[in-house]
Each structure stands twice: as C-alpha cells, then as structure tokens.
Design a protein around this motif. Structure first.
Motif: not given
Length: 98
Positions: A64-81
């Motif tokens: 869940l910690e990693r899931v929440n981290q990815i959610r936050a990055e997606l919301k901020q537009g910082d998630f890199k693939i």
C-alpha cells in the motif's frame, strides 16, 4: 503457487517412499547412526520453513505504501515510465510463456 488458508495440505507434503526392511537394516537400527543427526537437521529445516511460511502469510498482498506513492506521483504529474524497460518486461514475459 500461492500458499494460503485454502491450500490443500496434501499438495505441500513430500511423498515418503518406504523401502523393505532387510537383515542389514535391522542390524544397523540397533546402533545409533548418522541418520539421527540427519533427521534432526531436517527437522530444524522444517521448523525454519514453517516459520518463513508464516512470515510470508503475514505479509500484505499489496504494498500500500508503494500504491499511495504512485497515486501521488500520478496526481502531481511526476510519474515517469521507462518505455524501454516496460517493453522489455512485456517481451520477457511472453518469451517465458511460449
């Protein structure tokens, strides 16, 4: 194979092959042998395996910690693939399944 509360216990047991008792085996059974040490070693390994299986069972199915981290990055537009890494992982998965 996932081991859980609904796992069939017979799938986890190793079959025991019994050999006929010979005269030589009867003679050696009267004296202590290295087999006793071997059995205690197996027994210790079995206890360790049981302990590790319990620890594995106690772990959450989802990080869940990693899931929440990815959610936050997606919301901020910082998630890199890394598309090359993703393509390689997909390719390797299909190579194993073939």
């Amino acid at each position: 194979m996932k081991i859980g509360p609904n796992t069939n216990p017979s799938m986890l047991k190793t079959p025991v092959v019994k050999e006929p008792v010979t005269d030589k085996a009867k003679e050696s059974s009267a004296q202590p042998s290295a087999d006793v040490t071997h059995l205690s070693k197996v027994s210790q390994q079995a206890r360790e395996l049981e302990s590790l299986q319990q620890e594995l069972h106690d772990l959450p199915d989802v990080d869940l910690e990693r899931v929440n981290q990815i959610r936050a990055e997606l919301k901020q537009g910082d998630f890199k693939i890394d598309l090359d890494e993703l393509a390689g992982a997909i390719f390797n998965t299909h190579q194993r399944d073939s």
